[in-house]
Structure formats: C-alpha cells, structure tokens
Design a protein around this motif. Structure first.
Motif, PDB file in Angstrom:
ATOM      1  N   PRO A  91       2.109   6.855  19.425  1.00  0.00           N
ATOM      2  CA  PRO A  91       0.666   6.710  18.816  1.00  0.00           C
ATOM      3  C   PRO A  91      -0.353   6.959  19.688  1.00  0.00           C
ATOM      4  O   PRO A  91      -1.530   7.405  19.280  1.00  0.00           O
ATOM      5  CB  PRO A  91       0.778   5.222  18.595  1.00  0.00           C
ATOM      6  CG  PRO A  91       2.035   4.565  18.428  1.00  0.00           C
ATOM      7  CD  PRO A  91       2.809   5.522  19.416  1.00  0.00           C
ATOM      8  N   LEU A 127       3.605   5.462  11.681  1.00  0.00           N
ATOM      9  CA  LEU A 127       2.250   5.856  11.795  1.00  0.00           C
ATOM     10  C   LEU A 127       1.768   6.264  10.405  1.00  0.00           C
ATOM     11  O   LEU A 127       0.731   6.013   9.916  1.00  0.00           O
ATOM     12  CB  LEU A 127       1.960   6.951  13.043  1.00  0.00           C
ATOM     13  CG  LEU A 127       1.581   6.566  14.162  1.00  0.00           C
ATOM     14  CD1 LEU A 127       1.505   7.728  15.103  1.00  0.00           C
ATOM     15  CD2 LEU A 127       0.093   5.695  14.161  1.00  0.00           C
ATOM     16  N   VAL A 128       2.492   7.000   9.717  1.00  0.00           N
ATOM     17  CA  VAL A 128       2.347   7.658   8.326  1.00  0.00           C
ATOM     18  C   VAL A 128       2.274   6.646   7.420  1.00  0.00           C
ATOM     19  O   VAL A 128       1.440   6.543   6.381  1.00  0.00           O
ATOM     20  CB  VAL A 128       3.104   8.843   8.045  1.00  0.00           C
ATOM     21  CG1 VAL A 128       2.960  10.059   9.149  1.00  0.00           C
ATOM     22  CG2 VAL A 128       4.604   8.435   7.967  1.00  0.00           C
ATOM     23  N   ASN A 129       3.171   5.468   7.614  1.00  0.00           N
ATOM     24  CA  ASN A 129       3.282   4.547   6.639  1.00  0.00           C
ATOM     25  C   ASN A 129       1.938   3.912   6.587  1.00  0.00           C
ATOM     26  O   ASN A 129       1.349   3.074   5.534  1.00  0.00           O
ATOM     27  CB  ASN A 129       4.381   3.642   6.937  1.00  0.00           C
ATOM     28  CG  ASN A 129       4.768   2.626   5.980  1.00  0.00           C
ATOM     29  OD1 ASN A 129       4.773   2.794   4.648  1.00  0.00           O
ATOM     30  ND2 ASN A 129       5.099   1.323   6.247  1.00  0.00           N
ATOM     31  N   GLN A 130       1.456   3.446   7.914  1.00  0.00           N
ATOM     32  CA  GLN A 130       0.139   2.751   8.006  1.00  0.00           C
ATOM     33  C   GLN A 130      -1.013   3.717   7.340  1.00  0.00           C
ATOM     34  O   GLN A 130      -1.890   2.982   6.893  1.00  0.00           O
ATOM     35  CB  GLN A 130      -0.159   2.462   9.476  1.00  0.00           C
ATOM     36  CG  GLN A 130       0.747   1.483  10.127  1.00  0.00           C
ATOM     37  CD  GLN A 130       0.695   1.454  11.688  1.00  0.00           C
ATOM     38  OE1 GLN A 130      -0.299   2.040  12.209  1.00  0.00           O
ATOM     39  NE2 GLN A 130       1.315   0.847  12.163  1.00  0.00           N
ATOM     40  N   GLN A 131      -0.905   4.850   7.251  1.00  0.00           N
ATOM     41  CA  GLN A 131      -1.922   5.740   6.787  1.00  0.00           C
ATOM     42  C   GLN A 131      -1.923   6.228   5.099  1.00  0.00           C
ATOM     43  O   GLN A 131      -2.469   6.924   4.775  1.00  0.00           O
ATOM     44  CB  GLN A 131      -2.036   6.861   7.712  1.00  0.00           C
ATOM     45  CG  GLN A 131      -2.245   6.879   9.240  1.00  0.00           C
ATOM     46  CD  GLN A 131      -1.919   7.985  10.236  1.00  0.00           C
ATOM     47  OE1 GLN A 131      -1.674   9.002   9.439  1.00  0.00           O
ATOM     48  NE2 GLN A 131      -2.368   7.892  11.116  1.00  0.00           N
ATOM     49  N   ASN A 132      -0.739   5.428   4.796  1.00  0.00           N
ATOM     50  CA  ASN A 132      -0.274   5.780   3.229  1.00  0.00           C
ATOM     51  C   ASN A 132       0.076   7.120   3.119  1.00  0.00           C
ATOM     52  O   ASN A 132      -0.333   7.617   2.065  1.00  0.00           O
ATOM     53  CB  ASN A 132      -1.450   5.223   2.429  1.00  0.00           C
ATOM     54  CG  ASN A 132      -1.548   3.747   2.435  1.00  0.00           C
ATOM     55  OD1 ASN A 132      -0.589   2.984   2.459  1.00  0.00           O
ATOM     56  ND2 ASN A 132      -2.841   3.313   2.206  1.00  0.00           N
ATOM     57  N   ARG A 133       0.672   7.670   3.961  1.00  0.00           N
ATOM     58  CA  ARG A 133       1.285   9.072   3.876  1.00  0.00           C
ATOM     59  C   ARG A 133       2.675   9.105   3.662  1.00  0.00           C
ATOM     60  O   ARG A 133       3.605   7.998   4.168  1.00  0.00           O
ATOM     61  CB  ARG A 133       0.717  10.057   4.758  1.00  0.00           C
ATOM     62  CG  ARG A 133      -0.992  10.114   4.818  1.00  0.00           C
ATOM     63  CD  ARG A 133      -1.338  11.331   5.815  1.00  0.00           C
ATOM     64  NE  ARG A 133      -1.329  10.969   7.125  1.00  0.00           N
ATOM     65  CZ  ARG A 133      -1.075  11.742   8.097  1.00  0.00           C
ATOM     66  NH1 ARG A 133      -1.492  13.355   7.900  1.00  0.00           N
ATOM     67  NH2 ARG A 133      -0.957  11.529   9.452  1.00  0.00           N
ATOM     68  N   ASP A 138       4.377  14.885   5.545  1.00  0.00           N
ATOM     69  CA  ASP A 138       3.243  15.323   5.861  1.00  0.00           C
ATOM     70  C   ASP A 138       2.825  15.720   7.289  1.00  0.00           C
ATOM     71  O   ASP A 138       1.968  16.342   7.609  1.00  0.00           O
ATOM     72  CB  ASP A 138       2.221  14.067   5.304  1.00  0.00           C
ATOM     73  CG  ASP A 138       2.144  13.772   3.716  1.00  0.00           C
ATOM     74  OD1 ASP A 138       2.600  14.798   3.250  1.00  0.00           O
ATOM     75  OD2 ASP A 138       1.777  12.859   3.421  1.00  0.00           O
TER      76      ASP A 138
END
Length: 1189
Positions: free
Chosen positions: A590, A633-639, A643
């Motif tokens: 992160p 990280l991407v899960n927290q950003q809804n990606r 991506d």
C-alpha cells in the motif's frame, strides 16, 4: 558488535537485564561488609566451612560491581592497607597470607590491575620483604597462584623506586658464606621464572619485566642480555607442545609491553633483530590464537618504534566532539565550523625505515586472521602505525585496506577491513576525499552474507560495518558526510529492521542513533530512532511486519526497503526469513502500489521458476503476497485486479504452477518448499479474484491441493487446507454463490472416501480439508459429511494407534459445525439442528475417553484436547443462537468431562480443560442446566479464575477436591484424582494426594459421607478392572489412603463390606498378571487390609503368602519386606505363639533366591506359623504353574 563496539553498546542502550543488575548503582554500599570479611579472615582461615561462606560472599559482592568498578575507588587505599597489613604481619601463617592475597586478587579482577598496581606501597623498605615473600612461593603449587600474581604485581611497582638498584645490594655474607645476589638480578630471575609458567602469573611477570627493563640503570646493564635470553626462548621453543606455546606466549606478551613502555631511542637498535626473530616464528601458521594475537601486538609495537613519535599534521581534525555543543549548534544554522586537514604545515621530512613496510604487511595479513581478537589487534595496529606515516604512505595503507573488500577474500578479511576502517576514521586518518571510495564498501559490508548451503556467515562483518558507521558519526563534520547521507541512512535502517541476527539489528539501530545525534542530517532521523530503537528491534517479526511499514511512510526510504527485500532477503537461506520477507512485502505494497505493479512483479515473475531453490521459494511467496495486497487495495477502491495488473503479469501468475508441475519441481529435493509455496500462491490468487474461472489451471490447482493433503509433512497439509476456503469460494461457485453440483459431488465423495484410507496421513489431511470447506459447499451434504467424520473418530482395534487422525477428524467436525451454523428447526443436511446435535456431542464425549498409548506416551491426549476445544466452540455457537438445544444431560456430561480432565496428570491437558471450564461456567449468554452452578461459582469465583494457573497442580487440586462433596461431580473428580495420586511425577503426586487427604480429614468421622466416597471408589475400580491406566494408580492411591488412616472409620464396622470388596477387586486385578509393578502395589494394599476383621485379615494374609511364593524373586523379596513391616505395625495378625518365629523366618530368608523350589518350603513353613492354609500349585491347561488357593 565488533570488539571495540562493546563499550559503545553499553553506552548507548544497555540490555534490560543489565540495567537491573549493574548500571543503577551509585556507591559501593557493601564497603563495611567487605572490610568485615577481610578482618574476619584471621578467624576463619582454618575453618573450611566458614571460609567457604566468606569467600563466596566476597566473590558475590565483587562480581556485583563488575560493570561499575570505579565505585570502589574511594575505598581502595583503605582496603589495600587492610589486606597488606595481614600479609606484612610476621605472625600471620602462610594460609592466612594466601587468603589475604586471594581477596586482593578478587578486587583486582573487578577493578583491573592497572589501577590496583598504583595503590601498592612502593618505598625502598618494601623491596626486600616483597622479594623474600616471592622466594617463599612454590611455582608448582596451583592452589596459591593468586598470592604469586599479586606479589609480582607489587614487585612491578616497587621496582620503579627512583634510586639506583645497586644501592639496595647488601654485602652481608649469609650462613653458607655466600653474598646475596644483587637485587637487580633477583628481580630479573623472578621475571624469567614466571614468564614461562602457565597461569596468570605469566601476565604479571611480563608486566614486571617490561617495567623494570625500562629503568635507566637496568637497561644499560641487563636489557641486551635479557632480550637475548627471550629471543633464544622464542627460537628454541617447540610450539607443537603445550610447554613451548606457554613460553612463547609469555615472551611475546613481555616483548609487546616492553616496546610499549620503553623509550624509542632505547629500543630502536633492538627492533630490527626482534622483528626478524618474530617473523621467523611464522606465527600466522600457528593454531594458537593467543600466540597470534600477541605476535600482532609485538609487530605493531615494533612498527611504532621504527617511526618517530609524532602526531600527523595532515590528519583530519574535527572540531568539537561534544554532543551537547552539536545539539546547540543545531539551533544556530548560521554557525558552521569547518574542519579541514591542516595542509599548510608540512611534515618534517625523514626516511621511513624499510622494516615499516614489513610491519604494515604483517598487520594487513593479521586483518585476515581467522580469529576476531587477532583481527581487532591488527586493526588497532594499523590505526596506530598509520598515524605516524606521511600522508602519501598513509593513503597507500588505506588503499591496501580497501583491497580486502573483494569477493575473493574471506569473511574474516571483510571483518578485519571494517575494523581497520573504523580505527582509521576514529583517529582522523581517513581523509574526507577518501569517503567516496570507503562508503560503497561499507554499504556492501552492511549487506554481506556468504551462503554456505543451509547456513551463512557474515553476521560479524555486518556488525563491524555498523561499528564503522558509528565511528564515522563521531569522526566527521556533517558537511563531509552529507553527500552520502541518504545511502548510509537507508543502509542502516535496512540493517536495523531486516537483519536476521538481533545483535546486528541492535548495532545498526545504535549506529543510526549516533548519526542522528552527531550529524543531524539523516532524513526523519528523530522520528525513526524514537520508534526503531535498541529494544524495538529485538523481535524479528515486529521488525519485518511493523517497523518496516512505519519507516516506509517516509518516501526517502520506501523504495530502498522494498529493493532490499526483493534483491537480498527474498533468496535468504533461512526459510523463516523468506516467509517474513513475503509478508513484509504484502504490508509495504500500500505504500508503493505503482512501484510494486510496474517494477517489482515483472522483476520477480521470471524468478519463480528459476534454478535456485531458495530464490524460487521466496519469489513465489512474494508474488503471492504482493498480488493479494494489490487485490485488497483494488477491492477497497471498487475496482478489479485486472485494472492494475498487466495481461503479461496475470498470464505469468497463471503459469507458475504449471511450469513447476511440468518440470517436476514438486518432487525430490525442495519439493516440500514448492508445495507449501504453491499452496500459498493458490490461496492468495484466489483471494485476489484473478480471472481464471473455467480455466484448465483450476483442475491443476485442485490436483496440487489434493496431492498436498496426502503429504507426510503437517505444514504442507496445513498450507493446502488454508487454500481450500478461498479457492472453492472463488472458482467453485456460480453467480448465486451456490456450488457447482458436479464439483460438489465429486470433491465431497472423494474426500469422504479418503477418510477410510488405510494410510493415517491421508485421513489426517482430508479430515482437515473437509473441516475447511466453506458453507455453500457443504449445503445438502452435511449429514454424509458428519457421518464420515464421526466414523473417523471411532477407536477400532486395527486403527487404535491413529490418535492424530482422530484428532483431525474431531477438528473437522468442529470446523464444519461452525461453518454451517445452528438452526433448531433446520434441515440436518444443511445445519446443526435438534436432530443431529446429540450425535455431535456424543462424538465429542466419546473422544474424551480416548487414552491411547504408544511409544510417544499418551497420544490420546491430542484427541481429548481437540474434543474439549470442539465442545467449547460448538457450545458457544449454540448458546449464542438457541440455548434450548443444550439439554440437561448434555450439559451434565460436558462439565463432568471437563472436571475429570482438569484433575488428570498431564499439565497441558489440565490447563486446557481448566480454561474451557472457566469460559463455559461464566459464558454470556449463560449456558443452561449447569449442575450445581452455585457450588461451582463459589469454589471458582470469576476474578480468581481469571488469574488461576490451571496447569499448576498446587493451584487447581485443592479447588477441584471440594467438588467431591457434590454427587454429580464426585465420580469424575475421583477418577481424575486416582490417576494423579497414583502417578509418577513428584509434584503432581504431592499436591493431588495432599488435597485428597485434606478433604477426607474433613469427613473422616462421618460414616455416611465416607460410605458415599468409598462406593464411588469401588465403582471406579469395578469399571476399570484390568485397565492399567486406572487400576495401577488405584492400587497406589488405596495404599496411600489406608496408610494415612483415611478409612479408619470402617475398621470398626462389623460387616467389613468395603474391605471385602476391595480385597476381591485386588485379587481379580492381579489374577493372571505378570506385571511386577502391579503385583508389588497389590502387596501394599493386602498389607493394609491386615488391620481389618479376622476374615478379611486371613484372606489378605493368604494372598501375601501366595505372592511370597511367586516365580519372580523381586516380587517375593518386596512382599516379604512389606509383610514384616505389617506384622510389626498391626496387632493380632497371627497367633502369638508363632509370631516371633515367623518374623525370624521372614527376616533371615533370602527371598530373592533364584531357586524357587528352595523358597516355597520356607513359605509353607510360614503358613503353618501364621495359621494360614498352604497355597497349592495347580497345573493349568496351558502348562503354566500358578500359585492358587
């Protein structure tokens, strides 16, 4: 740290233990006791016991101040006067004088001889007495070496009186008509005698000779001859023999001290000869490190003698080295002190002797020595000699030291080079223009780690490199170090966080702290050193997982920390470090996600299938952890993960397992590491939701997991089991989060079939795998799964020893039940409900009776402990959902089982049971139907239960025995206590039997309560007849209780039902038994039964006489001894008229006679004397002879 770093370490951050011991003392508090012990010597010197006590106490006090010896300084003069008054007193016997010197030696050992020697009286009047006392010493008496050592030190002070020694000579003729030898010769004779001894006196003699030979009058007359004698000793000594090595060590020590204390002009003429002779010894080939160390000391002192004693004008001179001043200047940025070498003052030109080149060569060679003490001495020599050279030659020495840092050199050369650089820097001999050459090799040294198979060397090199950084912090002005600050700061942070060895981490942290304080230019120095301090770096996991994340928040360090892990630690030889490296990269992701995605992952992927096993293992773990971190990280950003990861990276991650499988890297050497790593990879890629749905790679992953479940290593099975929940959740479920029917049927049927495998390892792995299945995958299959697992928990004759497979099946039942949850009216094929809950509890209660034994001991304890955990966790789930599912019968069995386990003999199992007992008793919401809850809460109050050490028999047994008054728990408590009271561990037996006796004393006079107690004893005995786990301890416990008079209330009972029943049960227990332990224990019980009524007494006596005719001599002898004691103890055992004769027969007969036919007639004679029927030998159908009634 390296040798010279010891004082630095102590100065900076002493160890917590040391803080408690030494560094808080402010004065020598025991001075009066010290003086009292010295005064008391005249009273205790001839009393061995009192003397030992006095010596021990004196030693303890002296050792206490070893870390702060200066505290004794104010009292040294009075202490030495007190001790020497005993030594000087002509009335003092030799033993007392020796003790006085022994105490003085202990003080010297604490304070150091250089301080003590200055306190000795040194008047002319002292010369003769000291010499006379030395003459009286016997060099061969190894008990009195302390006296000789202290006297020689005293002589080394006395011999420096400022008068010509000739004035002390006497022309008086002694009794034999000879004149006394000159004092000068007598002193030198002492030095010669003790220089070749093999004890501490050798060091004192070397000091004496070096001091005495520097006197003006002595050096003229005696120095040449003494040096000739010393060099002859060097040349002629055989260094292959111990005596030769002792002589050489003494001479080299003396020579080094002589050239240290003597004046250059006096010794210069002798130096070339001494150098030649020392070189001829070829000390570098000698195996004795002490000789090599002293050889290096001699060489460096000779080098200093060849060179003029001066301070190099060209050396770098830092201004103020006061930390306080530096900090003050930190608040005045306008003030800056320049520190440039003084180049205006040219050195006085003079020729450098040719021998200096030889000296420097020898010292550089000493830097490569295999022993640290030699390298450290050589490094100090390099520093001292270089300080007297012209600038050009000194620079050549620095260049030669830097040549040691090559890959062709050994770890010893790197270590010696670091020590030399630190010495040169500390003395201002490493000029700032050399720093661009020096700093890179120091940074390399901070990462030096030479792999040698499954270990490496290099910790001492990294330690010494930290010392160099510490020395540079003190040596240079901040502006000189500024160009290298970022590199040094990053390197020290990496070493303090990521080094495997705690001493190196602490050394790096201390060096970082020194640089922050002295230089003040390290980025974010104060913030880092307040967190990454000496104590914080003590725990390796904390360093990798927590401190690294803290430091990485500062951008100057982020990429450096990641690069160090990726380039060095990821291929470390220690698998624990590689695993920590992967976890650390997960936490650092992160902080630099872009760098991880674009740089680190593409760099690591090709290495996941490389030839180096360590690198391959570490890299697979690293890419798994980094990918998982990116997924979060991407899960927290809804990606989605696609991506941020390139297609090449996703393809590379998919191909890892296939490539390893194709080249068969799961087999052979390193296969275990690969299996674990790939299982971790599967888990992390599944958690990251990589788009491999329906891909053939999923089938391969399933085969890899199944293959790992068969593996013999538990760690590999655990890794595969850990991967199952995430893998199944991601790739075996549809859009509605339901399992694919064909996959569900295929996997569960295969896994259940493996629960019947003839291989225990397979059962273990697949049991754990079933326990890890996610809830959606168990749907509609719960009934079959529970049935299969319950079958795996049953003890069968064929699989009796498979306790581990039963343990894992119990764990699996617990896991499955927790996964599916509880619904009272639910379907038993989907959830835990009223229809199947009794089955589950019964399985756990059955497992609590697993007492399987094998060569490893009570392996059934593993299953029992797993069952206790299962009972706790499932009961918790049920109570939190619907407490009505727990019936009174279930609750009663639950608490009775826990109480029994809490009273048994294994500490770990007792602690386990006790903690679960406490948790369930005070569970909120409350568990219903607990029997006698108020009694339990009274005996085990909540607050005290929290603090109770459940593993300590002294804490728990007194409490659990109080439950004997409760009928519900009486059987369980007594069953557990029986095993403990009759156990083998002394502390266990003491506390368990003591608690039981204490309880019985409170009810001893109450016939009703005692009857209830003995009824349970008989019930347990009947239930476990011929079960040695309980029956043998039962016999031992009965013997204890009878002998303590616990059953005295029954001796007056007319019916004697209890005694009759015990007698019958003991007879039944030992029938057809050949176990000597059991038979001897039964004899103890039979003897105790002799105190009861005539009928019981007769039968017990008969059984004892049967045992006295047993075929084993050991049993006959033990029974005879016990019967004799019983006849003495109890009245009316036998008719008075034959009792005395019977006791004589018992005591005079050799019952362990090997010939049974000689013993049995005597036994029969005893039967007549004691009025007991003679046992008859009955021939059984199996042709064995048994003594029987």
């Amino acid at each position: 740290m390296a040798a010279g770093m010891d004082s630095f370490d102590n100065e900076k951050q002493p160890d917590p233990e040391t803080i408690g011991k030494g560094h808080v003392l402010e004065e020598f508090k025991e001075i009066e006791e010290f003086k009292g012990l010295i005064d008391g010597l005249k009273h205790v010197y001839n009393d061995q016991i009192a003397l030992e006590v006095s010596c021990e106490r004196f030693t303890v006090i002296a050792d206490k101040y070893q870390e702060q010896p200066h505290l004794i300084d104010p009292h040294l003069e009075s202490l030495m006067a007190q001790i020497l008054s005993i030594a000087r007193d002509v009335k003092s016997p030799p033993a007392l004088i020796h003790l006085a010197f022994k105490y003085l030696y202990l003080i010297t050992k604490m304070r150091g001889y250089k301080v003590i020697v200055r306190q000795f009286p040194h008047e002319v009047a002292d010369v003769e007495p000291v010499l006379a006392m030395i003459d009286q010493q016997d060099p061969n008496n190894h008990q009195t070496w302390e006296s000789r050592y202290m006297l020689i030190l005293w002589l080394s002070m006395v011999c420096m009186i400022p008068f010509d020694m000739v004035r002390l000579d006497s022309n008086v003729v002694n009794v034999s008509g000879e004149r006394k030898r000159p004092v000068m010769d007598r002193i030198l004779d002492v030095a010669r005698m003790y220089l070749t001894e093999n004890d501490k006196c050798r060091d004192a003699a070397a000091y004496l000779a070096s001091r005495f030979l520097t006197r003006p009058d002595v050096k003229k007359e005696r120095l040449p001859d003494f040096l000739d004698w010393a060099l002859n000793i060097l040349i002629n000594s055989d260094m292959k023999m111990m005596t030769g090595m002792n002589k050489v060590t003494g001479i080299l020590t003396m020579t080094a001290l002589l050239f240290k204390h003597g004046k250059r002009e006096d010794l210069l003429d002798y130096a070339p000869v001494v150098l030649i002779k020392v070189n001829d010894l070829k000390l570098r080939d000698c195996n004795n490190c002490v000789i090599r160390k002293h050889g290096v000391k001699v060489i460096q002192r000779l080098g200093l003698t060849f060179l003029k004693n001066r301070v190099a004008a060209w050396r770098y001179q830092r201004g103020s080295r006061s930390l306080t001043d530096n900090l003050k200047k930190g608040h005045q940025p306008g003030i800056q002190q320049t520190s440039v070498p003084n180049t205006t003052q040219e050195d006085e030109e003079y020729d450098i002797p040719e021998e200096v080149e030889e000296v420097i060569e020898q010292l550089l060679s000493g830097l490569k020595d295999k022993d640290t003490v030699v390298r450290w001495s050589a490094a100090k020599g390099i520093g001292r000699v270089t300080g007297r050279l012209p600038r050009e030659l000194a620079d050549e020495v620095v260049g030669s030291v830097l040549e040691l840092f090559s890959l062709q050199e050994t770890d010893g050369a790197w270590h010696g080079g670091c020590l030399a650089l630190a010495e040169l820097g500390r003395r201002g001999l490493l000029l700032p223009e050399r720093l661009p050459d020096v700093v890179p090799v120091v940074l390399k040294s901070l990462e030096y780690d030479d792999k040698r198979g499954f270990f490496s060397v290099g910790a001492h090199v990294r330690d010494a490199a930290c010392y160099v950084c510490w020395a540079f912090a003190r040596a240079y002005e901040p502006q000189e170090i500024t160009p290298h600050v970022n590199k040094i700061a990053t390197a020290l942070v990496k070493a303090s966080i990521y080094d495997r060895e705690v001493n190196v981490r602490r050394a790096a942290a201390a060096a970082f702290q020194e640089n922050v304080g002295r230089q003040g230019t390290f980025p974010h120095g104060i913030d880092i050193l307040t967190t990454v301090d000496y104590f914080a770096v003590g725990n390796r996991s904390h360093c990798f997982l927590d401190l690294s994340v803290f430091v990485a928040q500062f951008p100057e360090y982020t990429e450096g920390l990641i690069d160090h892990l990726v380039q060095i630690k990821i291929s470390h030889w220690d698998s624990a470090v590689r695993e920590l490296t992967a976890k650390a990269l997960h936490r650092l992701t992160p902080k630099a996600p872009e760098y991880m995605t674009k740089t680190v992952l593409p760099l690591l992927l090709p290495q996941t299938t490389g030839p180096d096993l360590f690198l391959r293992h570490g890299t697979i773990l690293a890419v798994a952890e980094i990918t998982h971190a990116l997924g979060k990280l991407v899960n927290q950003q809804n990606r989605t993960i696609t991506d941020v990861l390139d297609a090449d990276v996703i393809e590379g991650l998919r191909g890892i397992a296939k490539k390893l499988h194709d080249v068969e890297l799961f087999r052979g050497m390193g296969g275990e590491l690969m299996r674990k790593a790939v299982s971790c990879l599967i888990e992390k890629l599944s958690l990251s939701k990589l788009p491999y749905h329906g891909d053939p790679i999923i089938e391969l992953w399933q085969r890899i997991i199944d293959d790992c479940l068969h593996h013999i290593e538990p760690e590999i099975q655990e890794a595969a089991v850990a991967a199952i929940p995430a893998f199944f959740q991601e790739y075996y479920s549809d859009s509605n989060r339901d399992a694919f029917p064909d996959k569900q049927e295929n996997v569960i049927s295969r896994y259940l079939e493996e629960l019947k495998s003839p291989v225990e390892i397979s059962r273990m792995g697949y049991s754990l795998a079933i326990g890890a299945l996610p809830k959606f995958f168990i749907k509609n299959k719960l009934r079959g799964i529970l049935s299969g697992l319950m079958g795996a928990t049953r003890v069968t004759e064929k699989e009796k020893k498979w306790a581990e497979s039963r343990r894992d099946a119990i764990k699996a039942i617990t896991g499955v039940c927790k996964s599916v949850g509880v619904d009272k009216d639910g379907d038993q094929s989907q959830v835990l409900c009223s229809q199947n809950i009794s089955e589950v509890y019964d399985t756990f209660f059955s497992a609590m009776q697993d007492y399987t034994l094998d060569s490893r001991g009570d392996v059934g304890a593993w299953a029992r402990e797993a069952a206790m955990i299962g009972l706790h966790e499932i009961s918790t789930v049920i109570v939190n959902t619907d407490a009505s599912l727990i019936s009174p019968e279930i609750c009663k069995n639950l608490f009775c089982c826990l109480v029994q386990q809490a009273c048994e003999k294994i500490d770990r199992t007792r602690a386990h049971a006790g903690n679960i007992f406490k948790c369930l008793l005070y569970h909120r919401p409350e568990i219903p139907h607990i029997p006698d809850r108020h009694l339990l809460e009274e005996v085990f109050p909540r607050e005290e239960s929290e603090k109770l050490n459940w593993a300590a028999p002294s804490d728990t047994f007194p409490l659990f025995t109080k439950l004997l008054k409760c009928s519900t728990y009486r059987y369980s408590v007594l069953l557990g206590l029986t095993v403990s009271v009759g156990g083998l561990t002394e502390s266990l037996v003491i506390y368990s039997s003591g608690s039981l006796h204490t309880y019985l004393r409170t009810i001893n006079k109450d016939l009703t309560q005692m009857s209830q107690f003995v009824d349970v004893v008989i019930q347990i005995f009947e239930s476990y007849i011929k079960v040695d786990r309980v029956s043998l301890p039962m016999l031992k416990m009965l013997n204890q209780l009878f002998s303590k008079g616990c059953f005295s209330v029954f001796t007056e009972d007319q019916n004697q039902v209890f005694a009759q029943k015990i007698l019958e049960l003991v007879k039944k227990e030992i029938s057809r038994s050949g176990d000597p332990q059991k038979l001897i224990a039964s004899a103890d019980v039979f003897c105790e039964l002799l105190q009861f009524s005539t009928e019981v007494k007769k039968k017990a006596l008969f059984q004892l006489l049967v045992l006295m005719g047993h075929k084993y001599p050991r049993i006959r002898k033990a029974t005879a001894n016990k019967l004799y004691e019983a006849l003495v103890t109890y009245d009316d055992v036998a008719p008075e008229e034959g009792l005395d004769e019977a006791m004589s027969v018992i005591s005079e007969t050799s019952w362990d006679n090997d010939n049974i036919n000689e013993v049995r007639p005597i036994r029969n004679q005893l039967c007549d004397l004691l009025d007991v029927p003679k046992p008859k030998v009955v021939v059984k159908t199996d042709a064995t002879k048994q003594a029987s009634s």
